[in-house]
Design a protein around this motif. Structure first.
Motif, mmCIF file in Angstrom:
data_model
loop_
_atom_site.group_PDB
_atom_site.id
_atom_site.type_symbol
_atom_site.label_atom_id
_atom_site.label_comp_id
_atom_site.label_asym_id
_atom_site.label_seq_id
_atom_site.Cartn_x
_atom_site.Cartn_y
_atom_site.Cartn_z
ATOM 1 N N GLU A 68 0.845 -1.189 0.000
ATOM 2 C CA GLU A 68 0.000 0.000 0.000
ATOM 3 C C GLU A 68 0.882 1.241 0.000
ATOM 4 N N ALA A 69 0.687 2.108 -1.002
ATOM 5 C CA ALA A 69 1.530 3.297 -1.132
ATOM 6 C C ALA A 69 1.318 4.291 0.003
ATOM 7 N N ARG A 70 0.101 4.350 0.514
ATOM 8 C CA ARG A 70 -0.180 5.297 1.587
ATOM 9 C C ARG A 70 0.071 4.638 2.942
ATOM 10 N N ASP A 71 -0.205 5.349 4.010
ATOM 11 C CA ASP A 71 0.120 4.865 5.355
ATOM 12 C C ASP A 71 -1.082 4.323 6.109
ATOM 13 N N VAL A 72 -2.203 4.201 5.431
ATOM 14 C CA VAL A 72 -3.427 3.760 6.103
ATOM 15 C C VAL A 72 -4.237 2.860 5.182
ATOM 16 N N ILE A 73 -5.145 2.108 5.777
ATOM 17 C CA ILE A 73 -6.108 1.299 5.031
ATOM 18 C C ILE A 73 -7.233 2.197 4.530
ATOM 19 N N GLY A 74 -7.787 1.871 3.382
ATOM 20 C CA GLY A 74 -9.013 2.559 2.970
ATOM 21 C C GLY A 74 -9.051 3.048 1.552
ATOM 22 N N GLY A 75 -7.895 3.314 0.939
ATOM 23 C CA GLY A 75 -7.886 3.759 -0.446
ATOM 24 C C GLY A 75 -8.735 4.996 -0.652
ATOM 25 N N THR A 76 -9.654 4.922 -1.595
ATOM 26 C CA THR A 76 -10.538 6.040 -1.932
ATOM 27 C C THR A 76 -11.248 6.599 -0.704
ATOM 28 N N TRP A 77 -11.669 5.692 0.191
ATOM 29 C CA TRP A 77 -12.506 6.129 1.300
ATOM 30 C C TRP A 77 -11.717 6.793 2.423
ATOM 31 N N ASP A 78 -10.408 6.732 2.350
ATOM 32 C CA ASP A 78 -9.580 7.537 3.242
ATOM 33 C C ASP A 78 -9.077 8.794 2.547
ATOM 34 N N LEU A 79 -8.837 8.688 1.240
ATOM 35 C CA LEU A 79 -8.288 9.824 0.489
ATOM 36 C C LEU A 79 -9.276 10.977 0.402
ATOM 37 N N PHE A 80 -10.528 10.676 0.055
ATOM 38 C CA PHE A 80 -11.520 11.731 -0.145
ATOM 39 C C PHE A 80 -12.165 12.110 1.185
ATOM 40 N N GLY A 102 -7.162 0.450 -8.370
ATOM 41 C CA GLY A 102 -8.116 1.349 -9.008
ATOM 42 C C GLY A 102 -7.619 1.849 -10.338
ATOM 43 N N TYR A 103 -8.240 2.916 -10.846
ATOM 44 C CA TYR A 103 -7.809 3.407 -12.164
ATOM 45 C C TYR A 103 -7.661 4.920 -12.220
ATOM 46 N N TYR A 104 -7.538 5.558 -11.077
ATOM 47 C CA TYR A 104 -7.323 7.000 -11.141
ATOM 48 C C TYR A 104 -6.074 7.399 -10.364
ATOM 49 N N HIS A 105 -5.614 8.605 -10.635
ATOM 50 C CA HIS A 105 -4.379 9.141 -10.078
ATOM 51 C C HIS A 105 -4.646 9.637 -8.661
ATOM 52 N N TYR A 106 -4.013 9.023 -7.682
ATOM 53 C CA TYR A 106 -4.234 9.394 -6.284
ATOM 54 C C TYR A 106 -3.597 10.729 -5.944
ATOM 55 N N ASP A 107 -2.549 11.106 -6.651
ATOM 56 C CA ASP A 107 -1.795 12.292 -6.259
ATOM 57 C C ASP A 107 -2.408 13.600 -6.735
ATOM 58 N N ARG A 108 -3.145 13.552 -7.824
ATOM 59 C CA ARG A 108 -3.656 14.816 -8.369
ATOM 60 C C ARG A 108 -4.915 14.576 -9.181
ATOM 61 N N HIS A 130 -9.569 21.657 -4.715
ATOM 62 C CA HIS A 130 -10.057 20.485 -5.446
ATOM 63 C C HIS A 130 -10.523 19.459 -4.422
ATOM 64 N N PRO A 131 -11.651 18.801 -4.644
ATOM 65 C CA PRO A 131 -12.173 17.858 -3.643
ATOM 66 C C PRO A 131 -11.210 16.735 -3.284
ATOM 67 N N GLN A 132 -10.341 16.360 -4.210
ATOM 68 C CA GLN A 132 -9.405 15.272 -3.941
ATOM 69 C C GLN A 132 -8.346 15.668 -2.913
ATOM 70 N N LEU A 161 -11.551 13.388 -12.223
ATOM 71 C CA LEU A 161 -10.372 12.604 -11.902
ATOM 72 C C LEU A 161 -9.394 12.583 -13.066
ATOM 73 N N ARG A 162 -8.167 12.215 -12.755
ATOM 74 C CA ARG A 162 -7.190 11.876 -13.781
ATOM 75 C C ARG A 162 -6.979 10.377 -13.725
ATOM 76 N N LEU A 163 -7.229 9.691 -14.835
ATOM 77 C CA LEU A 163 -7.067 8.242 -14.843
ATOM 78 C C LEU A 163 -5.592 7.868 -14.912
ATOM 79 N N LEU A 164 -5.273 6.747 -14.281
ATOM 80 C CA LEU A 164 -3.909 6.236 -14.279
ATOM 81 C C LEU A 164 -3.982 4.717 -14.235
ATOM 82 N N PRO A 165 -3.731 4.046 -15.356
ATOM 83 C CA PRO A 165 -3.869 2.585 -15.366
ATOM 84 C C PRO A 165 -2.873 1.912 -14.438
#
Length: 491
Positions: free
Chosen positions: A35-47, A138-144, A162-164, A342-346
Motif C-alpha cells: 500500500e503506497a499510503r500509510d493507512v487502510i481505505g484507499g478512496t474512502w480515506d483519500l476523499f 483502481g484506475y485513477y491518479h491518487y496524487d492529483r 479540489h475535492p481530492q 479525476l485523472r485516470l492512471l492505469p
C-alpha cells in the motif's frame, strides 16, 4: 529476497476484499498487500470533502461475504472506511499490509515463474517476488485530480480547492461557495455545504442526470429483524441488483421513457417554475454517463429551500471576486471548489515487464475484464460503471481462486490468457462517455468484440461466467515452469 505466493497492490475496498477471500480459500498460502499510503481505505480515506458518501447502495457496494448492517443504505465516507478497516482487522488482513510501499515496476520471468516487484519505501528501494501479482489499485491518479486551466485563476482573491485534496482547516461557514462541476462529487458537495455556507452555487457547463434514492432501505431494516443480518443481506443485495439492472436495461432500450421519468421526478422536487430543462436535462441518454444519485433528494431540497442554486453556463474567466461567465453574468465567491473530475492512471502507473520486454498496455487486450493478454499470473480489478464496484471485485477474486485451484490440481505454475483469434476486434476498455474516461482511455488496455475479451457491464452475466463458467475456454493457457537441467556438460 522475500517471496510470497500472492502480492496484492492496494489496501482499499478491493484489496482488503481480495485478501480476505484468498486467505479464507488458501490459509497456507503466503501473501502481502503493498500500500503506497500509510493507512487502510484507499478512496474512502483519500476523499475527505464535506458529505463524501457512496454513490450506490451499500448492500451491493459491501462485500458479499460480510453483510452491511448499518441503517444507512447510502452511506457516508467515514462509515464505509470503518467497514473496510473492520473487515481487515477482524480477519487479520491488516497484519499483512506493507504500508508506505509504492510499487513502481514488476517484471515477470517465465524461467522462474515469478514476478519481481520493485517498490519504494521511505526513499529506498524494496524488492520482493511473488507467484501471482494482483492489482487492486483502481484506475485513477491518487496524487492529483483533473483541473482545467481556468483563465485568470491566479487573480482570484478567495480560496480554490479540489475535492481530492480537501484542506482539513477549510472553514466555509457564512461563505459564498461556487462548486464547478455536475458529477457525483458536485451533487454531493452542494447540499453538504449548504447548511453552513451563505449560499452554494453549482456551476455546470452541461447538466447530468440526477436521481433520488432513499438514504435508508426500509425493506433491509425489516428483513434484518425477521431473518438476521446475513440472510437479509442476501435477499436485499439481490433485490437491489435486479432493480438496478432493470433500470439500466430500460435506460438503454427506452431512453426517452427514462428521460421522462427522471424529468418528472426532478420537477416534483424542485421549486415551481424552476427551469428543469436547462439545468437537469443532459444532451446524452441516461447511462451514457453514470447517473448521479442523491440520498433523499438532498440536492433538490437545498435548491428548494434557497440554500443552493444551479447555473448552467461556461466560465469566461476568474475575477478577483469570483467568476465571469460567457453569458456576461458574474458569480461572487469566497471559495471555489473545482469538482472537475479525476485523472485516470492505469494500474497505478506501475511499469510491467514480461521476460525482459515492456508491456505496452494499449497493445494488450483485457481477458474477462480482469487479466491481460500474454501477461502471465496477473490479475487486476476494475469494477462496473453502471453498478457497485464491489460486485465485480468480489467476482474477480472468486475467479482467481478457481484459477489457483486449477493450478494446484494439475501441477501447473503459470496461467496466461492468449488471443489468437484474428476475428476479435478492439474496443475501448471502458465504453463510457464521461469526460474523465475520454481524456485518458487511450493509455489503457483494450477490450474485445466478444467473450472472453469483452468487458461486460452485467453482474448476472459475469456471475455465470466467473463463478460457474469453464476455466479452460480455449483462450486460457496453463504450463509448468521450464525444467532446469542439472546435468554436467561433457568436456
Amino acid at each position: 529476497m522475500t517471496h510470497f505466493d500472492v502480492v496484492i497492490v492496494g489496501a482499499g475496498l478491493s484489496g482488503v476484499g481480495a485478501a480476505h477471500q484468498l486467505q479464507a480459500a488458501f490459509p497456507r498460502r503466503t501473501y502481502a498487500i503493498l500500500e503506497a499510503r500509510d493507512v487502510i481505505g484507499g478512496t474512502w480515506d483519500l476523499f475527505r470533502y464535506p458529505g463524501v458518501r457512496s454513490d450506490s447502495d451499500m448492500n451491493t457496494l459491501g462485500y458479499r461475504f460480510r453483510p452491511w448492517t448499518d441503517a444507512k443504505s447510502i452511506a457516508d465516507g467515514p462509515s464505509i472506511l470503518q467497514y473496510v478497516r473492520d473487515t481487515a482487522h477482524e480477519a487479520g488482513v491488516d497484519r499483512h499490509i506493507w504500508f508506505g510501499h509504492r510499487v513502481v515496476r514488476a517484471s515477470w520471468s517465465t524461467a522462474s515463474a515469478r514476478w519481481t516487484i520493485e517498490a519504494e519505501h521511505d526513499g529506498a528501494p524494496v524488492v520482493i517476488t511473488a507467484s501471482l501479482l494482483y492489482l487492486c489499485s483502481g484506475y485513477y491518479h491518487y496524487d492529483r485530480g483533473h483541473q482545467p486551466p481556468f483563465p485568470g485563476i491566479d487573480r482570484f482573491g478567495g480560496t480554490v480547492v479540489h475535492p481530492q485534496h480537501w484542506p482539513e482547516d477549510l472553514d466555509y461557514t457564512d461563505k459564498r461557495v461556487v462548486v464547478i462541476g455536475s458529477g457525483a462529487t458536485a451533487v454531493t458537495l452542494v447540499p453538504a455545504m449548504a447548511d453552513r455556507a451563505t449560499h452554494v452555487t453549482m456551476l455546470q457547463r452541461s447538466p447530468s442526470y440526477v436521481s433520488t434514492l432513499p438514504r435508508e432501505d426500509a425493506l433491509a431494516i425489516k428483513l434484518r429483524r425477521w431473518l438476521g443480518a446475513r440472510r437479509a443481506y442476501f435477499f436485499v443485495r439481490w433485490k437491489n441488483v435486479l432493480i438496478s439492472t432493470f433500470f439500466y436495461q430500460l435506460a438503454r432500450r427506452r431512453p426517452e421513457r427514462v428521460k421522462a421519468l427522471l424529468r418528472e421526478a426532478a420537477v416534483k422536487q424542485l421549486p415551481a417554475g424552476f427551469d428543469v430543462d436547462t439545468h437537469f436535462k443532459p444532451r446524452y441518454n441516461p447511462w451514457d454517463q453514470r447517473l448521479c444519485f442523491v440520498p433523499d433528494g438532498d440536492l433538490f431540497r437545498a435548491v428548494r429551500r434557497g440554500r443552493a442554486s444551479v447555473v448552467t453556463d461556461v466560465i469566461d474567466e476568474f475575477t478577483p471576486s469570483g467568476l465571469r461567465l460567457a453569458s456576461g453574468a458574474e458569480l461572487d465567491a469566497d471559495i471555489v471548489v473545482t469538482a472537475t473530475g479525476l485523472r485516470l492512471l492505469p494500474f497505478g502507473g506501475i511499469e510491467l515487464v514480461v521476460d525482459g520486454r515492456a508491456v505496452e498496455l494499449p497493445k494488450t487486450m483485457a481477458y474477462k475484464g480482469m487479466m491481460l493478454s500474454d501477461v502471465p499470473n496477473f490479475v487486476f480489478t476494475i469494477g462496473y460503471t453502471n453498478a457497485s464496484w464491489t460486485l465485480k471485485a468480489d467476482l474477480v477474486t472468486e475467479y482467481t481462486i478457481r484459477l489457483l485451484r486449477q493450478l494446484d490440481a494439475r501441477g501447473f505454475d503459470q496461467f496466461v490468457p492468449s488471443l489468437d483469434d484474428p476475428t476479435v476486434t478492439e474496443r475501448p476498455l471502458l465504453d463510457f462517455q464521461a469526460g474523465y474516461v475520454l481524456r485518458s482511455i487511450d493509455a489503457f488496455p483494450r477490450s474485445g468484440s466478444r467473450a472472453p475479451w469483452r468487458l461486460g457491464m452485467s453482474y448476472a452475466q459475469d456471475l455465470l461466467a466467473l463463478r460457474h463458467g469453464r476455466i479452460e475456454d480455449g483462450a486460457m493457457r496453463f504450463s509448468r515452469r521450464p525444467a532446469v537441467s542439472s546435468a554436467v556438460p561433457s568436456p
